[in-house]
Design a protein around this motif. Sequence first.
Motif, short mmCIF file in Angstrom:
data_model
loop_
_atom_site.label_atom_id
_atom_site.label_comp_id
_atom_site.label_asym_id
_atom_site.label_seq_id
_atom_site.Cartn_x
_atom_site.Cartn_y
_atom_site.Cartn_z
N ASN A 193 0.84 -1.10 0.09
CA ASN A 193 0.06 0.07 -0.11
C ASN A 193 0.87 1.18 -0.05
O ASN A 193 0.49 2.16 0.75
N GLY A 194 2.05 1.40 -0.45
CA GLY A 194 2.65 2.40 -0.99
C GLY A 194 3.82 2.55 0.31
O GLY A 194 4.69 3.46 0.26
N TYR A 195 3.99 1.71 1.24
CA TYR A 195 4.72 1.56 2.62
C TYR A 195 5.74 0.67 2.27
O TYR A 195 5.41 -0.57 1.92
N ARG A 196 7.09 0.86 2.43
CA ARG A 196 7.88 -0.04 2.61
C ARG A 196 8.13 -0.72 4.07
O ARG A 196 8.08 0.08 5.10
N LEU A 197 8.29 -1.76 4.13
CA LEU A 197 8.46 -2.76 5.16
C LEU A 197 9.98 -3.37 5.43
O LEU A 197 10.11 -4.00 4.41
N PHE A 198 10.45 -3.10 6.49
CA PHE A 198 11.78 -3.73 6.88
C PHE A 198 11.70 -4.47 8.12
O PHE A 198 11.04 -4.23 9.14
N LYS A 199 12.45 -5.52 8.24
CA LYS A 199 12.54 -6.56 9.34
C LYS A 199 13.87 -5.79 10.10
O LYS A 199 14.65 -5.45 9.31
N TYR A 200 13.62 -5.29 11.36
CA TYR A 200 14.59 -4.66 12.03
C TYR A 200 15.10 -5.85 13.27
O TYR A 200 14.00 -6.17 13.90
#
Length: 189
Positions: free
Chosen positions: A154-161
Amino acid sequence: MKKCKSWVRKKVFWENMEAFGSEYLYLEYNSNNILAKGTVLFTNKQKAYQVFYEVHLDKAWNTRQVKIYVDDEKQKFLSSDGCGHWFINNTHIKELDGAIDVDIAITPFSNSLPINRFDWIKGEMRKFNMVYIDIPSLELKNLVQHYTFLDVHNGYRLFKYECLEYKTTIKVDQLGIVVEYPDVFIRHV
């Protein structure tokens, strides 16, 4: 390395769900440098704190200077050559060698620094040495953190931290600013 946009001013407001509090961030960047100014109010149930910080970055998102004030009692000024060498009052702090970014414990803005220094490919994982700054003590540590670019949703980037034993998935906007850090921070503006 990722290039800075031509000119942006952004105001952000986060709610801290872990330690009752909130943060106002003013971010300004142009073709030469980036300036972030944050005001954080929070309580650890024993004492209320007011924290001001400034992070000065070069156009490639390398941290060059950090100023932090905790209440009117404590302060810390750090500078960096942008190549992993840190200084306090022109004295080299060898324990921090190798770290490019800072992780100020009470702000999700810290996550934007390593994220914005690179163009990411889906599935890519990167390791970062961070200058971790504890709040309220202002103690410094050289801490390893990992970020993995998972996907765009949905236009957002997802990062595993990942840091030490802690893992979560953070959501950032197109400017790399945290929108959601589950159970810790949520952005309202």
